[in-house]
Structures are given as structure tokens and as C-alpha cells.
Design an enzyme around this catalytic site. Sequence first.
Site, PDB file in Angstrom:
ATOM      1  N   THR A 176      90.590  17.836  87.152  1.00  0.00           N
ATOM      2  CA  THR A 176      90.733  18.192  88.564  1.00  0.00           C
ATOM      3  C   THR A 176      89.383  18.210  89.274  1.00  0.00           C
ATOM      4  O   THR A 176      89.215  17.637  90.349  1.00  0.00           O
ATOM      5  CB  THR A 176      91.427  19.559  88.696  1.00  0.00           C
ATOM      6  N   LYS A 231      96.084  17.164  95.991  1.00  0.00           N
ATOM      7  CA  LYS A 231      96.388  17.015  94.576  1.00  0.00           C
ATOM      8  C   LYS A 231      97.867  17.231  94.333  1.00  0.00           C
ATOM      9  O   LYS A 231      98.461  18.196  94.807  1.00  0.00           O
ATOM     10  CB  LYS A 231      95.599  18.014  93.716  1.00  0.00           C
ATOM     11  N   GLY A 238      98.799  36.612  57.142  1.00  0.00           N
ATOM     12  CA  GLY A 238      98.470  36.382  58.547  1.00  0.00           C
ATOM     13  C   GLY A 238      98.687  37.587  59.442  1.00  0.00           C
ATOM     14  O   GLY A 238      98.298  37.571  60.612  1.00  0.00           O
TER      15      GLY A 238
END
Length: 321
Positions: A238, A205, A39
Site C-alpha cells: 500500500t 485504493k 505446547g
Amino acid sequence: MPRELKLFGLGASRPFAQVIADGLGLPLAAVEEREFEDGEHKARPLESVRDVDVYVMHSLYADEQQSVEDKLCRLLFFLATVRDHGAARVTAVVPYLCYARKDRRTHALDPLGTRYIAQLFEAVGVDRVITLETHNPAAFGNAFRCGADNLSVHRLLAAGLAPELGARDVVVLSPDAGGIKRAEAFRHHLAESLGRAVRLGMMEKWRSGSVLSGTTLFAEVAGCDVVIVDDLISTGGTVLRAAHAARHAGAMAVHAVATHGLFTGDATVALADPVLASLRITDSIPPFRLRGSAALDRLSVLPVAPLFAQAIRPPVADDSA
């Protein structure tokens, strides 16, 4: 005499970097990228960078091959490599800058992601970072001690949307209080493109964990076209919430504009909602997660490589002096 300029592109961002290089009239610099079985990875320039102005382009979003952290690590290592090999100046070109959403402490013991990202770039010897519409421009500018450019795409997005808007009054709507300055900047450019006044509004919000609340719409939108403006769209919750609130308040059509389209989670379903008449983003992040979604039918993607080419292009010397 201006120094030689070389532009490198890493991984999945190499096609984007190629378009920037074409705009600059330069060949894209050669790079070798190798993967190891465990990796780890290696990247090196295949041409000299000594005494050269080096630009390295990588957009730091997760995709189907690499995580955000993997891309960030690869970019930092390559930036350090060109610095080690004598580059005169090193600039990171990052259309989407990861971890920029955590720019202030809202809870005890919160991290400050924007500052930590800045420290990582500075630690590998970067002279300048160029990004696009970062989440909080003030926090971005304050976090970096090296040069930091936050490019704006509002004028281009507004010019693209303007022909779709008819003769009705237009309201630009921020989906939360934190985005009101962003919405105001976009409102200015949209009014310029339309040649008439455009009003500004805001949606209430509140966020607690992953739960959104707040129902008050601070705008008179009845009979108007509404344009919701944000820096990015993630799950779409949102923007969808603000769109439904605007329609319930009498808006005739609702359009959404955002610079970065992450489109994570249930975005493929949320953004297919017909409450949105159109959706505009840039290609800072390819919309690969929307494959198969009806949202693609109303999606427009603005190419921003020319904007980066303009930011990179050396100034022309004034011979008149």
C-alpha cells in the site's frame, strides 16, 4: 490513599515492560513462565497481587517463537490469574492489538475481530485496555465495555520527521480513504512542528482479496515533499503504491510514517525501493523481519515506552484543595 501498582511483562515483551517500569521508577514484577512438552504453558505472578493495581504488558504480534494466538492466550490466562488472586484492578497494556483490522463487515457473514477481542478481555475480568494507534479508533472505543485507551503517537512522529523536511511545501498523504482522519491528525501535528501550513491529500485504493487497485491521486504534489501516513505497514504494498504515484505526479521526496511495522511477506524487498526517502515506525513491534534488508538504512524507530509510562502513572494528588 493510592493503591500499590505492579507491572508485569510477558514473554518477548518483558524488555519493553522493563523500560516502562524504569520510567515509572518501579521494579518490574516477577513472573514465572513455563512451557510444557505438548505446547501448553503456565504463567503465574511470583509476588502477591491482592488489593494491587495490576498492569500486564504484552504486544500481540507473531514472532519467531510464538504466534499471535499463542501470545493472546498467554495474556488472557495471566490476566485471569491475577484477577483470581485478588487484584483490585487489572489493566492490559497492549502496544500492538491483534485482530483490530477487521472492525466492520465488508462481506456477507464477515466476523468482527475487534468486538471479539474486546469480549475476550472482558470475560477474564479486565478493567481497562491500553493500546497504541489502533486501526479504527471509533470501532475500538465502541467494542469495549470496559475502559479502553487508544494512545496517539502522531505528535512524536511528526516532531521526529520535521527536521528532515526542508523549505519545500509538504503534503501529508493518506494511502486510502479509510485513513483520511488519521492523516489529518498527523498533518495538524506536523504543521505545528514545522511552524507552517501543511496540505492534505489521499490516494484511491480498492482491495479485492489480496489485489490492490485504484490509480487516482487526490492531491497536488508536484515540487513538494510528501509524507504517507498509515497505522501499520504489513507487506509494504500500500505505501509503495502511494509513493510511486506521488513521485510520478512530481513529488520531490516521499517519506513514510506508520505506528506499527509488521513487515510481513515481501516487505523486505518492497521497502528497500529507493522511492522512499525515509521510513518511520515505533517499537510497538521490533523490526526483526527486516534483517538484511536495505530498508534498514532509511528506517527510524521511535521508542514509545515513555508514552505508556505516562498513561499508567497515577495522577498526583492536589494538596491545595
